[in-house]
Design an enzyme around this catalytic site. Structure first.
Site, PDB file in Angstrom:
ATOM      1  N   GLU A  44     -30.634  81.530   4.124  1.00 29.06           N
ATOM      2  CA  GLU A  44     -29.440  81.884   3.209  1.00 29.06           C
ATOM      3  C   GLU A  44     -29.961  82.057   1.981  1.00 29.06           C
ATOM      4  O   GLU A  44     -30.663  81.430   1.395  1.00 29.06           O
ATOM      5  CB  GLU A  44     -28.599  80.517   3.086  1.00 29.06           C
ATOM      6  N   ASP A  96     -36.471  83.185  -6.758  1.00 28.59           N
ATOM      7  CA  ASP A  96     -35.544  84.428  -6.854  1.00 28.59           C
ATOM      8  C   ASP A  96     -35.394  85.243  -5.581  1.00 28.59           C
ATOM      9  O   ASP A  96     -36.489  85.603  -4.915  1.00 28.59           O
ATOM     10  CB  ASP A  96     -36.444  85.464  -7.793  1.00 28.59           C
ATOM     11  N   ASP A 118     -22.076  86.305  -6.005  1.00 29.87           N
ATOM     12  CA  ASP A 118     -21.608  86.712  -7.222  1.00 29.87           C
ATOM     13  C   ASP A 118     -21.107  88.216  -7.122  1.00 29.87           C
ATOM     14  O   ASP A 118     -21.951  89.085  -6.803  1.00 29.87           O
ATOM     15  CB  ASP A 118     -22.754  86.737  -8.376  1.00 29.87           C
ATOM     16  N   LYS A 122     -17.875  94.372 -12.224  1.00 28.87           N
ATOM     17  CA  LYS A 122     -17.930  95.862 -13.554  1.00 28.87           C
ATOM     18  C   LYS A 122     -18.708  96.653 -12.745  1.00 28.87           C
ATOM     19  O   LYS A 122     -19.941  96.405 -12.158  1.00 28.87           O
ATOM     20  CB  LYS A 122     -18.618  95.271 -14.690  1.00 28.87           C
ATOM     21  N   ASP A 154     -14.317  85.145  -0.797  1.00 28.19           N
ATOM     22  CA  ASP A 154     -13.115  85.107  -0.888  1.00 28.19           C
ATOM     23  C   ASP A 154     -12.715  86.359  -1.863  1.00 28.19           C
ATOM     24  O   ASP A 154     -11.612  86.661  -1.748  1.00 28.19           O
ATOM     25  CB  ASP A 154     -13.000  83.782  -1.803  1.00 28.19           C
ATOM     26  N   THR A 191     -19.012  76.343   2.981  1.00 25.02           N
ATOM     27  CA  THR A 191     -19.659  76.076   1.846  1.00 25.02           C
ATOM     28  C   THR A 191     -18.634  75.245   0.735  1.00 25.02           C
ATOM     29  O   THR A 191     -17.604  75.143   0.819  1.00 25.02           O
ATOM     30  CB  THR A 191     -20.213  77.332   1.064  1.00 25.02           C
ATOM     31  N   GLU A 192     -19.512  74.841  -0.399  1.00 22.11           N
ATOM     32  CA  GLU A 192     -18.690  74.232  -1.187  1.00 22.11           C
ATOM     33  C   GLU A 192     -17.384  75.109  -1.808  1.00 22.11           C
ATOM     34  O   GLU A 192     -16.445  74.640  -1.977  1.00 22.11           O
ATOM     35  CB  GLU A 192     -19.564  73.621  -2.534  1.00 22.11           C
ATOM     36  N   TYR A 193     -17.776  76.349  -1.840  1.00 23.56           N
ATOM     37  CA  TYR A 193     -16.824  77.322  -2.757  1.00 23.56           C
ATOM     38  C   TYR A 193     -15.831  77.677  -1.706  1.00 23.56           C
ATOM     39  O   TYR A 193     -14.577  77.650  -1.983  1.00 23.56           O
ATOM     40  CB  TYR A 193     -17.577  78.434  -3.120  1.00 23.56           C
ATOM     41  N   GLU A 194     -16.198  77.670  -0.629  1.00 20.70           N
ATOM     42  CA  GLU A 194     -15.182  78.055   0.528  1.00 20.70           C
ATOM     43  C   GLU A 194     -14.029  76.815   0.603  1.00 20.70           C
ATOM     44  O   GLU A 194     -12.941  77.258   0.807  1.00 20.70           O
ATOM     45  CB  GLU A 194     -15.828  78.154   2.049  1.00 20.70           C
TER      46      GLU A 194
END
Length: 217
Positions: A44, A96, A118, A122, A154, A191-194
């Protein structure tokens, strides 16, 4: 993923070299030896606090997992999870994620997860998106023939961009979910974001994209 700086994070990582591999380039081409088996390896890129990768490692002991994250404080939070419930099939890298060929040999990896990357919305930042073609070229190099990327987000704009990027690169879009949590997909580990976004009613997008067999090019 940005979190408050954890003053002792670097020391925590250094204290657990059996989990957080300090010099991953030394294991390039030999990761199965480190795990002590010949199981497939999934990675991941951008694991965040590690909820997804630890959940996958628990659910699939027959697969070896490697979580990659740049931010030291975030890696230390993922480490907390592994220390609380040891997972012999999981290792963490504080490196990285754009330098994958430094750590993995050609065709060494079976599958890549990109979760809530991310979006870099732009246009001038397009080259920073992890589904931009230069990143895909690196992914293809370390993946086995017909290796796959499983991507969740998302962000509708990033999802649409990524579908186009995968297709233009010659990848096969095996499965696409336009509203994952309202589908019949089984075995989803959030995930936490999900969790955060879905609790607000935001749609979650997912795709499984497969590279062509590079041995037949």
């Amino acid at each position: 993923m940005r979190v408050r700086n954890r003053p002792n994070a670097a020391e925590m990582l250094a204290a657990h070299p059996e989990i957080v591999i300090s010099e991953p380039s030394k294991w390039r081409g030999h990761w199965q030896e480190l795990f002590g088996n010949d199981h497939p390896i999934h990675i991941e890129i951008g694991m965040g606090k590690g909820q997804f990768i630890t959940g996958m490692a628990k659910a699939h002991p027959e697969i070896n997992y490697i979580g990659i994250e740049m931010q030291v404080s975030v890696v230390s939070i993922a480490l907390d999870k592994v220390l609380a419930e040891p997972l012999p099939n999981l290792r963490l890298l504080h490196v990285d994620g754009s330098a994958l060929t430094d750590y993995f040999a050609e065709s060494e990896i079976d599958q890549i997860y990109l979760n809530f990357s991310d979006p870099w919305p732009k246009k001038k930042h397009e080259k920073r998106r992890l589904t931009y073609h230069t990143f895909l070229a690196v992914d293809e190099q370390i993946l086995r023939p017909n290796g796959e990327i499983h991507f969740k987000t998302d962000n509708q704009g990033l999802f649409e961009y990524s579908l186009a990027s995968f297709s233009q690169y010659g990848m096969c879009l095996k499965k696409v979910w336009l509203d994952l949590h309202q589908s019949d997909y089984e075995g989803n580990i959030m995930t936490e974001y999900e969790e955060k976004f879905s609790s607000k009613g935001q749609r979650i997008y997912r795709v499984e994209a497969q590279f062509p067999d590079k041995t037949k090019k």
